[in-house]
Design a protein around this motif. Structure first.
Motif, PDB file in Angstrom:
ATOM      1  N   ARG A  24      25.998  -0.899  -4.867  1.00 21.72           N
ATOM      2  CA  ARG A  24      27.012  -0.673  -5.902  1.00 21.72           C
ATOM      3  C   ARG A  24      26.539  -1.373  -7.170  1.00 21.72           C
ATOM      4  NH1 ARG A  24      33.141  -0.989  -4.370  1.00 21.72           N
ATOM      5  NH2 ARG A  24      32.704   1.186  -3.933  1.00 21.72           N
ATOM      6  N   SER A  25      26.556  -0.656  -8.283  1.00 21.36           N
ATOM      7  CA  SER A  25      26.093  -1.217  -9.547  1.00 21.36           C
ATOM      8  C   SER A  25      27.121  -2.208 -10.088  1.00 21.36           C
ATOM      9  CB  SER A  25      25.875  -0.094 -10.567  1.00 21.36           C
ATOM     10  OG  SER A  25      27.124   0.336 -11.086  1.00 21.36           O
ATOM     11  N   PRO A  26      26.734  -3.027 -11.083  1.00 28.53           N
ATOM     12  CA  PRO A  26      27.688  -3.946 -11.711  1.00 28.53           C
ATOM     13  C   PRO A  26      28.845  -3.209 -12.393  1.00 28.53           C
ATOM     14  CG  PRO A  26      25.442  -4.566 -12.284  1.00 28.53           C
ATOM     15  CD  PRO A  26      25.376  -3.240 -11.586  1.00 28.53           C
ATOM     16  N   PHE A  27      28.679  -1.897 -12.598  1.00 34.02           N
ATOM     17  CA  PHE A  27      29.712  -1.094 -13.249  1.00 34.02           C
ATOM     18  C   PHE A  27      30.618  -0.394 -12.238  1.00 34.02           C
ATOM     19  CE2 PHE A  27      25.746  -1.100 -15.694  1.00 34.02           C
ATOM     20  CZ  PHE A  27      26.153  -1.889 -16.762  1.00 34.02           C
ATOM     21  N   GLY A  28      30.481  -0.758 -10.952  1.00 28.09           N
ATOM     22  CA  GLY A  28      31.325  -0.189  -9.910  1.00 28.09           C
ATOM     23  C   GLY A  28      30.888   1.178  -9.416  1.00 28.09           C
ATOM     24  N   GLN A  29      29.667   1.576  -9.744  1.00 30.93           N
ATOM     25  CA  GLN A  29      29.178   2.888  -9.305  1.00 30.93           C
ATOM     26  C   GLN A  29      28.401   2.735  -8.000  1.00 30.93           C
ATOM     27  OE1 GLN A  29      26.923   3.487 -12.937  1.00 30.93           O
ATOM     28  NE2 GLN A  29      28.239   5.221 -13.473  1.00 30.93           N
ATOM     29  N   ASP A  30      28.657   3.653  -7.065  1.00 23.47           N
ATOM     30  CA  ASP A  30      27.919   3.677  -5.812  1.00 23.47           C
ATOM     31  C   ASP A  30      26.633   4.456  -6.052  1.00 23.47           C
ATOM     32  OD1 ASP A  30      30.079   2.362  -4.662  1.00 23.47           O
ATOM     33  OD2 ASP A  30      31.073   4.256  -4.198  1.00 23.47           O
ATOM     34  N   ILE A  31      25.497   3.829  -5.767  1.00 26.72           N
ATOM     35  CA  ILE A  31      24.210   4.429  -6.098  1.00 26.72           C
ATOM     36  C   ILE A  31      23.256   4.336  -4.911  1.00 26.72           C
ATOM     37  CG2 ILE A  31      24.428   3.884  -8.563  1.00 26.72           C
ATOM     38  CD1 ILE A  31      22.420   1.570  -8.063  1.00 26.72           C
ATOM     39  N   PHE A  32      22.222   5.174  -4.947  1.00 26.22           N
ATOM     40  CA  PHE A  32      21.087   4.984  -4.058  1.00 26.22           C
ATOM     41  C   PHE A  32      19.825   5.387  -4.806  1.00 26.22           C
ATOM     42  CE2 PHE A  32      22.168   9.401  -3.092  1.00 26.22           C
ATOM     43  CZ  PHE A  32      20.928  10.030  -3.007  1.00 26.22           C
ATOM     44  N   GLY A  33      18.701   4.855  -4.360  1.00 28.61           N
ATOM     45  CA  GLY A  33      17.428   5.134  -4.999  1.00 28.61           C
ATOM     46  C   GLY A  33      16.495   5.884  -4.073  1.00 28.61           C
ATOM     47  N   PHE A  34      15.572   6.628  -4.673  1.00 25.41           N
ATOM     48  CA  PHE A  34      14.626   7.404  -3.884  1.00 25.41           C
ATOM     49  C   PHE A  34      13.380   7.678  -4.710  1.00 25.41           C
ATOM     50  CE2 PHE A  34      17.116  10.333  -6.339  1.00 25.41           C
ATOM     51  CZ  PHE A  34      16.202  11.269  -6.780  1.00 25.41           C
ATOM     52  N   SER A  35      12.311   8.018  -4.026  1.00 27.68           N
ATOM     53  CA  SER A  35      11.111   8.529  -4.671  1.00 27.68           C
ATOM     54  C   SER A  35      10.646   9.719  -3.843  1.00 27.68           C
ATOM     55  CB  SER A  35      10.034   7.456  -4.776  1.00 27.68           C
ATOM     56  OG  SER A  35       9.701   6.956  -3.495  1.00 27.68           O
ATOM     57  N   ALA A  36       9.915  10.632  -4.488  1.00 26.99           N
ATOM     58  CA  ALA A  36       9.459  11.834  -3.787  1.00 26.99           C
ATOM     59  C   ALA A  36       8.131  12.291  -4.377  1.00 26.99           C
ATOM     60  CB  ALA A  36      10.499  12.942  -3.899  1.00 26.99           C
ATOM     61  N   THR A  37       7.299  12.861  -3.533  1.00 27.86           N
ATOM     62  CA  THR A  37       6.025  13.412  -3.979  1.00 27.86           C
ATOM     63  C   THR A  37       5.784  14.755  -3.299  1.00 27.86           C
ATOM     64  OG1 THR A  37       4.777  12.283  -2.244  1.00 27.86           O
ATOM     65  CG2 THR A  37       4.963  11.147  -4.372  1.00 27.86           C
ATOM     66  N   ALA A  38       4.983  15.563  -3.949  1.00 27.79           N
ATOM     67  CA  ALA A  38       4.539  16.836  -3.377  1.00 27.79           C
ATOM     68  C   ALA A  38       3.281  17.241  -4.119  1.00 27.79           C
ATOM     69  CB  ALA A  38       5.609  17.917  -3.534  1.00 27.79           C
ATOM     70  N   GLU A  39       2.565  18.190  -3.562  1.00 31.43           N
ATOM     71  CA  GLU A  39       1.431  18.765  -4.261  1.00 31.43           C
ATOM     72  C   GLU A  39       1.571  20.277  -4.218  1.00 31.43           C
ATOM     73  OE1 GLU A  39      -2.818  17.168  -4.331  1.00 31.43           O
ATOM     74  OE2 GLU A  39      -2.997  18.925  -3.020  1.00 31.43           O
ATOM     75  N   ILE A  40       1.394  20.908  -5.369  1.00 28.45           N
ATOM     76  CA  ILE A  40       1.472  22.363  -5.444  1.00 28.45           C
ATOM     77  C   ILE A  40       0.195  22.907  -6.070  1.00 28.45           C
ATOM     78  CG2 ILE A  40       4.010  22.396  -5.602  1.00 28.45           C
ATOM     79  CD1 ILE A  40       3.644  23.012  -8.643  1.00 28.45           C
ATOM     80  N   ASP A  41      -0.065  24.170  -5.823  1.00 26.90           N
ATOM     81  CA  ASP A  41      -1.133  24.896  -6.497  1.00 26.90           C
ATOM     82  C   ASP A  41      -0.459  25.679  -7.611  1.00 26.90           C
ATOM     83  OD1 ASP A  41      -3.003  26.825  -7.353  1.00 26.90           O
ATOM     84  OD2 ASP A  41      -3.953  26.895  -5.383  1.00 26.90           O
ATOM     85  N   ARG A  42      -0.730  25.323  -8.853  1.00 29.21           N
ATOM     86  CA  ARG A  42      -0.035  25.955  -9.977  1.00 29.21           C
ATOM     87  C   ARG A  42      -0.282  27.458 -10.023  1.00 29.21           C
ATOM     88  NH1 ARG A  42      -3.304  26.715 -14.579  1.00 29.21           N
ATOM     89  NH2 ARG A  42      -5.370  25.801 -14.385  1.00 29.21           N
ATOM     90  N   GLU A  43      -1.426  27.918  -9.535  1.00 28.72           N
ATOM     91  CA  GLU A  43      -1.719  29.350  -9.555  1.00 28.72           C
ATOM     92  C   GLU A  43      -0.792  30.137  -8.634  1.00 28.72           C
ATOM     93  OE1 GLU A  43      -5.929  29.944  -9.029  1.00 28.72           O
ATOM     94  OE2 GLU A  43      -6.385  29.067 -10.989  1.00 28.72           O
ATOM     95  N   ASP A  44      -0.230  29.479  -7.615  1.00 28.40           N
ATOM     96  CA  ASP A  44       0.761  30.131  -6.748  1.00 28.40           C
ATOM     97  C   ASP A  44       1.997  30.549  -7.530  1.00 28.40           C
ATOM     98  OD1 ASP A  44      -0.888  29.764  -4.567  1.00 28.40           O
ATOM     99  OD2 ASP A  44       0.255  28.069  -3.742  1.00 28.40           O
ATOM    100  N   PHE A  45       2.229  29.920  -8.679  1.00 25.80           N
ATOM    101  CA  PHE A  45       3.403  30.201  -9.510  1.00 25.80           C
ATOM    102  C   PHE A  45       3.039  31.015 -10.756  1.00 25.80           C
ATOM    103  CE2 PHE A  45       4.356  26.513  -6.973  1.00 25.80           C
ATOM    104  CZ  PHE A  45       5.645  26.757  -6.524  1.00 25.80           C
ATOM    105  N   GLY A  46       1.855  31.580 -10.771  1.00 27.64           N
ATOM    106  CA  GLY A  46       1.438  32.405 -11.900  1.00 27.64           C
ATOM    107  C   GLY A  46       0.934  31.614 -13.095  1.00 27.64           C
ATOM    108  N   LEU A  47       0.682  30.320 -12.913  1.00 27.82           N
ATOM    109  CA  LEU A  47       0.155  29.476 -13.994  1.00 27.82           C
ATOM    110  C   LEU A  47      -1.365  29.452 -13.867  1.00 27.82           C
ATOM    111  CD1 LEU A  47       2.715  26.532 -13.685  1.00 27.82           C
ATOM    112  CD2 LEU A  47       2.894  28.568 -15.108  1.00 27.82           C
ATOM    113  N   THR A  48      -1.999  30.521 -14.302  1.00 27.53           N
ATOM    114  CA  THR A  48      -3.428  30.720 -14.017  1.00 27.53           C
ATOM    115  C   THR A  48      -4.348  30.460 -15.203  1.00 27.53           C
ATOM    116  OG1 THR A  48      -3.198  33.075 -14.525  1.00 27.53           O
ATOM    117  CG2 THR A  48      -2.930  32.414 -12.203  1.00 27.53           C
ATOM    118  N   TRP A  49      -3.819  30.147 -16.387  1.00 26.25           N
ATOM    119  CA  TRP A  49      -4.676  29.940 -17.562  1.00 26.25           C
ATOM    120  C   TRP A  49      -5.700  28.848 -17.275  1.00 26.25           C
ATOM    121  CZ3 TRP A  49      -6.188  25.973 -20.658  1.00 26.25           C
ATOM    122  CH2 TRP A  49      -6.824  26.317 -21.858  1.00 26.25           C
TER     123      TRP A  49
END
Length: 193
Positions: free
Chosen positions: A141-166
């Motif tokens: 709980r933050s000092p402002f009374g907010q209930d919070i949680f933290g996270f991190s995330a990673t992934a790897e994509i091939d940009r060409e799979d999304f049509g970003l081929t330049w």
């Protein structure tokens, strides 16, 4: 917001996790970043400054879900000409496709504080499955009374799979921009209900 008598946390599989409810990504405490190879010899880091996400923590934690929207025009690599090129039709075409979207489809596995979130990423009207490796960072709980949680995330994509081929071939071999893009997300989420 929970009442002061309602528990904001619960124990599950050896973790202290958030109570069930709807949480929003805190705009002041987030980074939606990426890393791309440049000229086959270095890495360029950037981020999307404008991103939002709704995270629904379910009573059954492995049934939790995420939906996120990223504003394509908010891309920032700290180099104006490059950012303009990334917003152009050669890459994100931000005018025609103003958002990138991610919708989770399930939680594939959990080991300690690490989860694998399955989902679908849409870039330029192309949707592909993307797994996020998510690390739960803690809850409170933050000092402002907010209930919070933290996270991190990673992934790897091939940009060409999304049509970003330049790309541009280099005289020395290889290409100007690598195909593989690493996604790096850090954030806090605030309980809404």
């Amino acid at each position: 917001m929970t009442s002061s008598t309602e528990s904001v946390t619960r124990e599950w599989n050896g973790l202290t996790i958030p109570a069930a409810g709807t949480y929003l990504l805190d705009a002041a405490h987030k980074r939606v970043g990426f890393v791309a190879r440049h000229m086959m010899v270095s890495k360029v880091r950037g981020e999307f400054a404008d991103a939002s996400a709704t995270i629904t923590i379910a009573e059954e934690p492995l049934a939790s879900s995420v939906s996120a929207t990223i504003q394509a025009a908010s891309i920032n690599t700290a180099q104006g000409d490059r950012d303009g090129h990334l917003r152009s039709g050669d890459f994100l075409d931000a005018e025609k496709y103003p958002t990138l979207e991610y919708r989770s489809t399930g939680v594939k596995s959990q080991e300690g504080s690490e989860f694998v979130l399955t989902g679908e990423l849409t870039i330029k009207d192309v949707t592909r499955p993307v797994e996020l490796k998510v690390e739960f960072e803690g809850v409170g709980r933050s000092p402002f009374g907010q209930d919070i949680f933290g996270f991190s995330a990673t992934a790897e994509i091939d940009r060409e799979d999304f049509g970003l081929t330049w790309n541009v071939a280099l005289e020395s071999g290889g290409v100007l921009v690598g195909k593989k893009i690493k996604i790096e997300i850090e954030g806090e989420a605030i309980r809404q209900s």
